[in-house]
Structure formats: C-alpha cells, structure tokens
Design a protein around this motif. Structure first.
Motif, PDB file in Angstrom:
ATOM      1  N   LYS A 367      42.080  52.439  37.252  1.00 17.54           N
ATOM      2  CA  LYS A 367      40.754  52.405  37.727  1.00 17.54           C
ATOM      3  C   LYS A 367      40.327  51.316  37.460  1.00 17.54           C
ATOM      4  O   LYS A 367      39.452  50.380  37.920  1.00 17.54           O
ATOM      5  N   GLU A 368      41.337  50.508  36.351  1.00 20.49           N
ATOM      6  CA  GLU A 368      40.945  49.695  35.656  1.00 20.49           C
ATOM      7  C   GLU A 368      40.979  47.859  36.600  1.00 20.49           C
ATOM      8  O   GLU A 368      40.488  47.742  35.797  1.00 20.49           O
ATOM      9  N   PRO A 371      40.599  49.358  41.912  1.00 25.46           N
ATOM     10  CA  PRO A 371      40.955  50.174  43.425  1.00 25.46           C
ATOM     11  C   PRO A 371      40.227  49.537  44.271  1.00 25.46           C
ATOM     12  O   PRO A 371      40.664  50.189  45.727  1.00 25.46           O
ATOM     13  N   ASP A 372      38.326  49.939  44.529  1.00 21.16           N
ATOM     14  CA  ASP A 372      37.620  50.679  45.235  1.00 21.16           C
ATOM     15  C   ASP A 372      38.054  49.000  46.111  1.00 21.16           C
ATOM     16  O   ASP A 372      37.249  49.016  47.285  1.00 21.16           O
ATOM     17  N   ILE A 502      47.853  42.829  32.239  1.00 21.68           N
ATOM     18  CA  ILE A 502      46.211  42.284  32.465  1.00 21.68           C
ATOM     19  C   ILE A 502      44.564  43.688  32.362  1.00 21.68           C
ATOM     20  O   ILE A 502      45.969  44.536  32.306  1.00 21.68           O
ATOM     21  N   GLY A 503      44.159  43.398  31.000  1.00 21.40           N
ATOM     22  CA  GLY A 503      43.263  44.547  30.910  1.00 21.40           C
ATOM     23  C   GLY A 503      42.569  45.085  32.001  1.00 21.40           C
ATOM     24  O   GLY A 503      41.782  46.070  31.309  1.00 21.40           O
ATOM     25  N   GLY A 504      42.043  43.896  32.310  1.00 26.39           N
ATOM     26  CA  GLY A 504      40.839  44.666  33.528  1.00 26.39           C
ATOM     27  C   GLY A 504      40.662  43.670  34.551  1.00 26.39           C
ATOM     28  O   GLY A 504      40.941  42.540  34.735  1.00 26.39           O
ATOM     29  N   GLN A 506      37.488  43.193  37.605  1.00 28.23           N
ATOM     30  CA  GLN A 506      36.025  43.610  37.868  1.00 28.23           C
ATOM     31  C   GLN A 506      35.711  42.758  39.233  1.00 28.23           C
ATOM     32  O   GLN A 506      36.079  41.701  39.138  1.00 28.23           O
ATOM     33  N   ARG A 507      35.242  43.333  40.580  1.00 27.52           N
ATOM     34  CA  ARG A 507      34.048  43.033  41.869  1.00 27.52           C
ATOM     35  C   ARG A 507      33.323  42.268  41.069  1.00 27.52           C
ATOM     36  O   ARG A 507      32.422  42.352  40.206  1.00 27.52           O
ATOM     37  N   LEU A 508      33.616  41.043  41.643  1.00 26.06           N
ATOM     38  CA  LEU A 508      32.573  40.078  42.256  1.00 26.06           C
ATOM     39  C   LEU A 508      31.592  40.572  43.021  1.00 26.06           C
ATOM     40  O   LEU A 508      32.416  40.696  44.016  1.00 26.06           O
ATOM     41  N   PRO A 509      30.511  39.662  43.117  1.00 28.19           N
ATOM     42  CA  PRO A 509      29.474  39.932  44.028  1.00 28.19           C
ATOM     43  C   PRO A 509      30.187  39.960  45.642  1.00 28.19           C
ATOM     44  O   PRO A 509      30.145  40.390  47.012  1.00 28.19           O
ATOM     45  N   LEU A 514      37.090  39.170  39.070  1.00 27.06           N
ATOM     46  CA  LEU A 514      37.395  38.483  37.803  1.00 27.06           C
ATOM     47  C   LEU A 514      38.862  39.937  37.197  1.00 27.06           C
ATOM     48  O   LEU A 514      38.157  40.250  36.805  1.00 27.06           O
ATOM     49  N   LYS A 516      40.603  39.633  33.663  1.00 26.99           N
ATOM     50  CA  LYS A 516      40.568  39.826  32.078  1.00 26.99           C
ATOM     51  C   LYS A 516      42.236  40.296  31.817  1.00 26.99           C
ATOM     52  O   LYS A 516      43.117  41.089  32.286  1.00 26.99           O
ATOM     53  N   GLY A 517      42.528  38.890  31.230  1.00 26.06           N
ATOM     54  CA  GLY A 517      44.245  39.136  30.549  1.00 26.06           C
ATOM     55  C   GLY A 517      44.654  38.692  29.213  1.00 26.06           C
ATOM     56  O   GLY A 517      43.100  38.150  28.365  1.00 26.06           O
ATOM     57  N   GLU A 527      40.652  34.533  31.428  1.00 24.68           N
ATOM     58  CA  GLU A 527      40.172  34.531  32.196  1.00 24.68           C
ATOM     59  C   GLU A 527      40.188  34.209  33.462  1.00 24.68           C
ATOM     60  O   GLU A 527      40.276  32.764  33.882  1.00 24.68           O
TER      61      GLU A 527
END
Lengths: 701, 314, 188
Positions: A367-368, A371-372, A502-504, A506-509, A514, A516-517, A527
């Motif tokens: 989830k982090e 995956p969607d 990589i810790g996260g 995140q989807r951009l519009p 994005l 984050k490492g 980043e």
C-alpha cells in the motif's frame, strides 16, 4: 558365543576440527571410552572421516584388533554411509558399526558449557558402545526399479531435466499445469548477464522437448496423488478439461478473434497488462500450440454448453458459438458433453523431479507504493511492457495509456489513419526488495532482483538514452559470473543509483508518481517525480506448492519453498528417496542456477535408476510369526502400507512387505507381543542405549 | 477481552453512547470543537458522557517519554472511566486517539505491563480490563452513524466547495493499534467520504497523508515545523485550489490555522484557506451557531461560513 | 577526534567508542535502548525506508530515525545525549508502518528520550509539560477561560481541572511511576 565372536569394540572419536574439540574434551572422552566393557581400543583423530582417519579404523579391523566399530563424530545422516563402507572395505560386516553424534547433538548445542558437553559426550559414547555390544550382522538386499521418470513443471528447469534424461535414454513424462510449457521465462524479454533474448533461447528448447521421442508431454495437468516409493511410484495425474479437442486443434488462432469482448479477462501471459478471450492460446509461441476454454470466463454464446442441443434460428439452422462456427477443424464443437473434471490417468515411474517454479508477488500488498496507480507495476509487468510479444509490441509507453494504444492499434488494423497519443515515460524508478527481506512478507532475499532491475534499466537506457532511470537498492547484490561488471556497465551508462529503500510512492494528479527515498551515499532523504515506478516484488512459492509437497511426501522450509536433503551435499535430493527438486521451487534463483540444478537433478535420477535395481538397507522390520497374535495394530499404523495380515495355519499373522518397509519402527514399538523386530534397532539394542544414558554407565540388558 | 473491531456498545437496539474524551488542546485552546461535538452528537442520537475527572491522555512528551508503565497507567485511568460505565471513549484529537490506543495495545500485548498498571490502579481503587478503547469521532460518524444519516441531518450543503482533507498521521499509523482501520492507510478515504456526504468535493491530493508538523517538532523548532506545513499547504493550493481545509484532528487543525497566518506575515505565502475540524463543519451544516461551534480561529473563517449558510441551504 | 580542525567533520573512531562502551559503562547504549522498549533494535538493516518519509529527516535534523539507530549500534553515547532530535519527533509512526524489519523506529526515538531523561537531558518545555500534568492533569494547560466562555461552555471543563478527587487520583498514579523515581519535577 565363541571367543572369535565376542565383541571387541574399537571407539574412534573425531575432533571435527574445532567443531567437536572446541566444546568437548576429546582426550577425556577417549580415556573414558577405553574403560568401557568390551572396548579394546579408543582412538581420536582430527577428522575421522578423512582418508587417514578411515585408515586408522580399517587397520584395526584388518589386524583383527576390533570386530565392532563405534565412531563418535557428527551426524549419521551424512557420515554413517562413509564409515559403514570403511568397515566393509576392511572386511567387517558393515552393520557391526554404530555412530554417536557428539557434534550436532552435543558440542554445537552446548558450545559454551565445556564440562557439561564433555560429560554428555561420554554418555553418548557409552550408549553407542552398549548398543554395539548387541549388534548383529545383516545383509543388503536389492529391489527392482522402474526406469521412467516424471518431471513436474515445464519451465526452464523442468525442460532441461526432461531433456537430459530423455537424451540419456530414459522415458520422461513432463507434466505442466498450464496449457503451454515455457514457465515464467517465456514472459521475459531479455536475460542477464548477456542480454540474449529469452524467447530466442527458450522456444527452441520447448520445441525440442515436446518432439523428443522419449518425452511424453502432458500439459494442462496436475498431480492428484502419489503412492509407492523409490523405484515404484504410482502417480495419478489429472488432465484438466480443455473444452477444445486437441487432436483436431491446429493452433490456427481463428477462434481467438471471435470471442466476444464481454468474455475478456486479464491476460496471464501479459501479467494483466492486457486481456485475453475465454478461448485462448497461452501465447503465440506456445508449445503445444493449442487453444483451451476458460470455463469461468466463457459467457456461453448462443446459450449453449457442451453436450446441449443448439438453439435453432427461425429457419431451423443451429445457433453455434462464434468459436465453434469459425473453427476450421471442428475442434471447438460443443456437440459432445465434456467432463468438467477432465481425465484422471495413472502413471508408474521410478523417480520424480519437482520443477514447479515460483510466482512473483502481486503489487496490491504494498500500500505504501500506491499500488492503485496503473503506472506502478511489477518488474515482471515491465518485462511484458518492453517485450516485442507484449501488450504494446515493445513500444515503451506509460502503462496508464495502454488502453489508448490498443484503441489506436485497432484503428490501424482496420486501415484507418490515427495518431497514437500515448505518453512516453521520461523517468523510470525501480524499487528493490519489495516483499523480500521484509518480516511482513518474506525474510529471504529473492536473489535475482538486483540483477533484473539492472538488466531492465540497461535495456531501457540503451534503447532510449534520454530516459532518466533511478534504481534504489538497500544493497547491490551482484555475486555471479560477470554480474558486477554488468552493474558497473549500468553505472557507466548513467543509470542513477539510490542506496536506500524507497519509503513511499504517492500519486500525482497527472498519473505521474512522487517517489520518496533515502540515499545513504548522500546521507539525506531524496525525492523525485517518476512516470513509471517498477516494484521488484519478491519471488514466492506457488500457492499450491505446500499441497503438492504433501502429496509427494517431501517437506517445505519455513519460507515455503521445497526443502533439500542437505543444503551443501545433497542440494537436489529430498528426504524422500527418488524424489528430486530443482529450479525456483527449491528457492529463488536465476536461469543459470536453475539450469544447473535441473541438470543435477536429472543426473541424480539417472544414477539412481540406471542400474535398474537398488540396494536397500536391511534395516527393516521382521515379524516373528510364532509370537504374533494377529491383532492388526501394526497394519493400521504402518505409514507405508507395508504390512498385511495373512492366514498362516488357520490363524491371522502379520506379514511385512520388504520392498515397501522403510524401517521407521512404528510397528515394532507398537507390537503388544514384541513379535516385531526392527533390524539395526532391536528392542534390546535401544533399551541398552536408553538404560546406559539413564544410569550413566553401560548397563547389561 | 473484547476483539479489536468489536465495540462495547454494538447492540443496535441500544442507544449509542460514548464517553467524550476532550484532551488538553480542545479543552483549553479550541473549546469550539468541544462545543461542536456537544451539539452534533445528541442531535444525531448519540448520548455523551462527560467522563468526569478525565485527564491528559497522556501526550507523547510526558509519560510516554518516561516509560511504558507510567504511560499506560495514566491512559488506563482514562479508559477506566469509560469501562466502568460500559462505554467506549471518543475523541476528536489524534494524539489522544493514538496515545490511548497505543497504550491499550501495549497492555493487551504484554501482560507484564497490564499487571504493573493494575497494581498502580489498585491504589486508587480502579482496575482496567482492556475492554474500553478510544474511538475516533471520524470513525463514529462514518461507521456507527453512517453517511446516509449525516446527509439527512444537515440543513446546509457544501455543493460547489472543494475541500482538502487532513486525516492526520495518528488516524492512520501504526494501523496495528487502532480499533478502526482504513483499507489502505496510505490512501485514506473515510474523511473524504464524510466531506462528500455534505455535498463538497474532497479529492485526493499528492500530499494528503503528509505530516502537518505540529507537536514536538513545532515546540522544538518552529521554523522547521512551519516549513513542513508550508510544503503541504502549497500542494493543497496548487493541486486543489481548495476552499477549505478539513482536519480530522484538532492538532492538525490548529497547525494549519496558525501557520498560515504566520507564513503570510512573513511573506512566505500569499493565500488564506480557512481550516475547520470535521465536527465543526458538520455542526455548521446542521445549523448550529457558528460562533459557538467554530468561533475560534486565526485564519479567518467568516467568508466560508457565510458562503455555506447563504449558498447551500437545502 | 582531536585531529579534526574546526569546520571539518571528525572521523568517528569506532574502536574508541567500542572500548568506552566496554570500560566505562555497565551496559551498551543499544542494550539500554532495547530495555527501554525498542525490542527489535538489532533487526535494523539500515535500509533507510524510515528516513525517506521521516519529518525530522526531511526538515534537516541530524539524528533522525535511521541515523539514530546506527549511532546507537556503534555506541555514540555522548553525541546522542547532547542532541535534542528525539524530542522533536512528531511520533507520526509512518516509519513503524513501513519498516520491513519491524524495528518500530518510533519506539527507538521514544527509548532514546527515556535514556536522555535519566541523564536529565530533556528540554525545559518537556519538564514544564510534566509539571503541568502533575499539577493540573493536563500537559497543555491554560488559566485563561475566555475561549470556553466565548463558545458558551462552562469555564471549568469536566476534567481533573474541576475535580480535586480525580486530580488526587492522577497524582497518586504518577507518584507510583518512574517519573517519581527520576525526580524531574517536584511531587509533594
């Protein structure tokens, strides 16, 4: 007992380098052993299993000094056969040998308690001596072997195992659960460290194995049950229902295009990046190239299922399903009913090789890492995306635009003019150790991810030099021939390495991502914005591997892969004789290692079966029919079905089939009238050992 | 022991009742949030108990920084106040939510801690059995009351408004310890759906799950704390051009409310987005007096409240 | 360490640190941190995932989760006791959620605070918070009640603030915790 037969025991204590001597005072044990009853000599040596070590024992036997041998050393699992052979070579019946395990069960377990370890070693030696005094000579026996072999799994490992055996003249049944052989390797684009095309090296082998006169290919089939033992396995194999007559199917593919859009489901071959119809051929280079119908996906066009009367049009013509109608050979005919359970066949083989491979973890667990997002893909999906046989014929676009590509292709195929609007990626980021080295999923390293990330990065960068590529590694693991050179080639190409997980994501519009490492080289969080994020998801055991192992009577390790008999010495053997393992079913590995193991497994099966008969240890149970009361307890308990009750002079007596008996001793332990003797572990022998340990001195039974 | 997902007052026939756990910030800094809860819940058919004699949860910088037993003992006393009445606690502050539930998780996982805590509690004649837990107002509204009932209960809708939601870290992580969990703790949807139920748009934005920067970070280094908040505010402005920021946590709400003013004064941002706690927004939509339920702020709320009251009457 | 010129980062002398840990202290820092609640400290493989999303790392603090763990493992006791990073941790726990080794980096932060407390290395505001918790039952406490009045609430909240018996209960609890042993605040 004549003076000649009276036991003259030699005790030989091994230092095992430091392994035993580091915790056990060997000299003290030796002195102790010397004084035990019937012991005529006690010696010690640095490595008793070495040539000079064995020679010490042989010399004492040859000189007539000893006629029973006790070796106090490591595990009988690996070393008992070695010392038995030494006894035999020196002219002593090899069952006049007994072993005390003072390493695994003593020095290793009590490494920091030297005194206690020494005391325990003494007891273990005394117990072995107590048993040695009661040993009896035994003779080996032989059983006939069936020389046919079954190979389970038609990936690269299974194919090689089958080919080596077939070339050596053995009949091979190659059983594969999918409609086609080829396995995961068939999905790969190119392969490290030479970047040769996977299909180019794999497909000729697929054809070769399928056409080999000694190979019977059984695809779309799974093992239902396994009975018997080494040399004589009876395997029931269920051939799944294909719903297409394979004798008639020519693999022309006419049916594929007419299967309606409603029946389309994610395509396994493209790892879900595209869809396939309910009737499908696994992939264009499939072997055998035959269609099957996926009954869960099929929408039963024309309202008709197999064996049902077709509906009729107004003018009385039968309404057929499109696949049925278009098939030029009648292979798709639905006139005859078909058993959804397929067909059960029974095969007899002498040996089984398990090469059922692995699966890659799905991205949905992580989830982090967003995956969607369609632009977060697994590395295996990346293989499909860059492969010429993939959903975009190898054209590199962001996965979120694959639907656009497929629309465009449809238009072009219809001869229309159209512009492809799919977005090309500029930045691609690889995330390592996704699900591997992770206590939430798998603690093991999947071993191949570092290299395949480098490979994909290299292929991409060489083809599209403007691409920015980042690979995040916790550590870079490239220990293989030409592997680190491969890594350096990537660095020189300008592929950017991030040393940290990589810790996260995140989807951009705009469907970019994005990332984050953390980079240990910079010592700072980093980043970046990426068009595609590739997750190097773990290789994991197939879902049904545990169940298959249970059917075969072999074990799986804590991580779920098949367990080898001994990590170093018997890497392709299992605890069940005659069953061998290879490839990724045993643990994550790359293609070179899988092939090497497959060839090793084939060679092991050959050396087992080639003589046509096999020596079997006489350490099996025997019934004294005088004492047997025919209660039948043993018959119910025997895990190998080796015991039957027979009529002897009007009363029921237990009878043991020597070929099936594995010498487990359950019957002997359970027999209420002590009518069963397990040779090599007789009641008296075991009792003498136990009592010696309990009394802390050698006890007469 | 009650399982994690079960609630003490699960019986549908019975009236919903919770112990209103206030914490420090709501009590003294933002009592309008307390007033909002005291208005909306009875109106939604939920009975509130005052949990008379409740204390600080305790927050991270206090007992949790000393040791586990002391932390759990203070938390357990608060939880006891509910447990003795057979009810769960409910809070609008993520710190209280996390501290109480993490403490409960530690006690349930580790009998040694539980025993030590109960030895201490015995001295005041109490005993914690691990039953009562702390629920989050967001979850109570979402799960126990339900979006349908919320839709029915409002007088004003938020049609046309765009909201940037701020669920807050302690609504999400560590997911293991919480009684209610988002399906995907990295893509939380509960607060978004709650806002959408009032008629607003509450889209995903890239930094939705990022930290607001309050708490120990702000007390240790305000500059760094504000920088973090600025990063997130700018994302909200650029990606959503939001009319409103709605937090599920009182502390996040305070942070974004305060920080915007400071950043504006320093010339670091040039926008002003009003910030509300969800319970305040709901209270306004239900028609309660904005002065009482949302009367305390630094970043002005008047305009947005006016727009809600004028624009969205249903 | 003496060799370092001003402005030049000093070499970290691991031998010196290890010897110090052995000779000067009964327990290693790592052992203390484990005792103070970070049970899985030793499982850390320094992958850096925690640091990638840590608000402290992202805002430029020196000893954020990943580096703190490493420094603990090599025994950088003095340097860590001098640094206030752990007291800036927002406790967001995102690190705990993603740590592949179940190290719970936040628990390491918290354990570090607990170690520092024993050395009285804690910020004034923290002491203030503890004192306020003891005296009023609220770590954040304000005497002014305009806000409550303004929104129509009674000046006295239904907490320890208005309930002497409850406050005494809390004080009894606190007196029986490690806080009392440490003597950080006056507890009559």
């Amino acid at each position: 007992m004549t003076a000649e037969d009276k036991p003259r025991i030699g005790v030989y204590i091994c230092h095992c380098g430091e392994n035993i001597a580091g915790a056990v005072d060997v000299e003290e044990v030796r002195k102790f052993a010397e004084k035990l009853p019937d012991v005529v000599v006690a010696r010690d040596y640095l490595f008793m299993c070495s040539d000079p070590g064995q020679e010490i024992i042989k010399e004492d036997i040859r000189k007539g000094l000893v006629n029973r041998v006790v070796v106090a050393a490591c595990t009988p699992r690996t070393h008992e056969p070695i010392f038995r052979k030494a006894c035999e070579d020196a002219g002593l019946n090899k069952y006049y040998f007994e072993m005390a395990n003072i390493r695994d069960q003593c020095s290793w377990a009590h490494w920091h308690e030297k005194e206690k370890a020494t005391e325990k070693a003494k007891l273990l030696v005394a117990a072995a001596v107590a048993k040695a005094r009661l040993l009896e000579p035994l003779e080996d026996r032989y059983v006939e072997l069936n020389k046919d072999v079954m190979v389970l799994g038609g990936g690269i490992a299974g194919i090689f195992a089958a080919l080596d055996l077939a070339n050596a003249g053995f009949k091979v049944y190659l059983v594969e659960k999918s409609p086609s052989i080829g396995g995961n390797m068939a999905k790969l684009d190119k392969t490290f460290p030479t970047n040769d095309c996977s299909a180019c090296i794999l497909t000729p082998l697929m054809v070769e194995v399928a056409n080999h006169p000694n190979v019977e290919l059984i695809t779309y089939a799974e093992v239902e049950s396994v009975d018997g033992t080494v040399g004589n396995f009876k395997v029931k194999v269920r051939k799944k229902q294909t719903y297409v007559d394979w004798d008639k199917c020519t693999g022309c593919g006419a049916c594929l295009n007419v299967c309606p859009p409603k029946a389309r489901v994610p395509d396994e071959y493209n790892e879900g990046l595209s869809t396939r119809g309910a009737i499908y051929i696994a992939f264009p280079q499939a072997v055998p190239k035959k269609a099957v119908i996926d009954p869960d996906a099929c929408i039963r066009c024309g309202g008709r299922w197999f064996g049902e009367e077709p509906r009729k049009t107004k003018d009385g013509k039968p309404i057929l399903a499109p696949c049925e109608k278009v098939c030029p050979t009648g292979a798709c005919s639905r006139d005859e009913p078909r058993d959804p359970n397929g067909e059960l066949i029974e095969l007899n083989v002498g040996s089984i090789i398990v090469a059922t491979g692995y699966r890659v973890m799905d991205k949905k667990h992580f989830k982090e890492y967003a995956p969607d997002s369609p632009n977060v893909i697994t590395a295996l999906q990346m293989e499909r995306l860059i492969s010429a046989t993939g959903p975009t014929e190898g054209k590199l676009i962001v996965p979120s635009d694959i639907p656009k590509y497929l629309e465009w292709k449809k238009k072009i195929e219809k001869g229309k003019e159209a512009e492809l609007e799919a977005r090309k990626p500029h930045v691609i980021t690889f995330v390592s150790c996704v699900g591997s080295r992770d206590e939430r999923y798998h603690t093991y390293c999947s071993k191949v991810c570092c290299m395949y990330m480098l490979k994909q990065a290299m292929l991409l960068k060489e083809k599209y030099p403007d691409l920015e590529i980042y690979i995040s590694f916790i550590d870079v693991r490239t220990p293989g021939k030409d592997f680190d050179e491969y890594y350096m080639r990537c660095r020189k190409l300008g592929i950017k390495i991030i040393k940290g997980k990589i810790g996260g994501v995140q989807r951009l519009p705009d469907e970019r991502l994005l990332v984050k490492g953390y980079d240990a080289e910079l010592g700072r969080p980093v980043e970046l914005i990426s068009d595609i994020v590739v997750l190097a998801t773990a290789m994991e055991p197939n879902m049904d591997l545990k169940e298959l192992a249970r059917k075969l009577g072999i074990s799986v390790g804590a991580e779920g892969f098949l367990k080898e008999r001994h990590t170093k010495l018997y890497p392709v053997d299992t605890m069940t004789e005659g069953i061998f393992i290879c490839g990724c079913a045993q643990g994550p590995k790359d293609i070179p290692d899988s092939v090497a193991q497959a060839k090793a497994a084939a060679a092991s099966a050959m050396s087992l079966l080639a003589p046509g008969k096999m020596k079997v240890e006489p350490l099996i149970s025997e019934v004294d029919q005088e004492k047997c009361i025919g209660c039948g307890i043993c018959e119910n308990l025997c895990p190998y079905g080796a015991i039957t009750l027979v009529e002897v002079n009007g009363s029921r007596k237990s009878k043991i089939n020597e070929t099936l008996c594995k010498g487990c001793g359950v019957c002997a332990a359970a027999c209420p009238s002590k009518a069963i003797t397990l040779h090599g572990f007789t009641y008296e022998q075991v009792l003498a050992q136990i009592r010696t340990i309990a009394a802390k001195k050698v006890v007469e039974v | 022991m009650v399982s994690e997902t079960e609630t003490v007052n699960e019986n549908e026939e019975r009236k919903l009742k919770f112990g209103l756990f206030l914490g420090c910030n709501i009590t003294f800094n933002r009592p309008d949030v307390e007033q909002a809860m005291r208005k909306i819940f009875p109106a939604l058919g939920v009975e509130l108990d005052d949990l008379a004699g409740q204390s600080c949860c305790p927050t991270w910088g206090t007992m949790p920084s000393i040791d586990d037993v002391g932390w759990c003992a203070v938390a357990a006393r608060n939880l006891c106040l509910g447990e003795e009445k057979g009810i769960d606690l409910m809070t609008a502050c993520n710190t209280c939510y996390a501290s109480l539930n993490e403490a409960r998780h530690k006690m349930l996982k580790n009998p040694e801690i539980m025993n030590s805590v109960n030895e201490i509690l015995a001295k005041i004649g109490r005993k914690y059995e691990g039953k009562a837990k702390c629920r989050h107002v967001t979850w109570v509204l979402y799960k126990d009351i339900g979006l349908e009932k919320l839709r029915e209960s409002i007088k004003y809708t938020l049609d046309g408004l765009t909201i940037a939601v701020q669920p807050g870290c302690h609504f999400l992580w560590p997911s293991e310890v919480y009684p209610d969990r988002e399906k995907d703790p990295f893509n939380p949807v509960v607060l978004r759906e709650l806002c959408e139920a009032l008629g607003a748009e509450a889209p995903y934005y890239t930094k939705l799950i990022d930290c607001c920067g309050i708490g120990a970070l702000r007390s240790t280094d305000p500059g760094k704390s504000f920088a973090l908040a600025k990063d997130k505010l700018e994302c909200i402005k650029e990606e959503l051009d939001a009319d409103l920021i709605v937090a599920g946590c009182c502390s996040c709400m305070i942070q974004f409310d305060d920080v915007q003013d400071k950043l504006r004064k320093e010339g670091k941002i040039n926008f002003s987005i009003p910030v509300l706690h969800y319970v305040q927004l709901l209270a306004i939509c239900m028609g309660f007096d904005p002065q009482q339920v949302a009367g305390i702020c630094v970043t002005p709320r008047d305009e947005i409240i006016k727009r809600i009251l004028e624009g969205g009457k249903r | 360490m003496e060799l370092a010129e001003e402005g030049v980062p000093p070499v970290i002398n691991l031998t010196e640190l290890a010897e110090k840990e052995k000779e000067e202290f009964e327990e290693k820092v790592s052992e203390l941190i484990i005792e103070f609640g970070a049970e899985n400290l030793m499982a850390c493989m320094q992958c850096g995932a925690c640091a990638s999303i840590c608000p402290l790392a992202r805002t430029g603090f020196e000893w954020y989760n990943k580096k703190l763990i490493k420094a603990i493992l090599v025994g950088m006791r003095e340097e860590l006791l001098d640094d206030m990073t752990p007291w800036a941790c927002v406790a967001c726990n995102r690190c705990t959620e993603i740590c592949p080794r179940n190290v719970t980096p936040f628990e390491v932060m918290l354990a570090m605070r607990r170690l520092m407390v024993e050395d009285f290395a804690l910020p004034t505001l923290t002491i203030e918070g503890l004192r306020s918790l003891y005296e009023h039952g609220h770590a954040v406490y304000m005497t002014g009640r305009e806000a409550r009045k303004k929104v129509g609430l009674p000046e006295k909240p239904p907490t320890t603030d208005s309930d002497e018996k409850a406050l005494q209960e809390l004080k009894t609890i606190l007196k029986n915790t490690k806080l009392a042993e440490l003597g950080l605040i006056p507890m009559e």
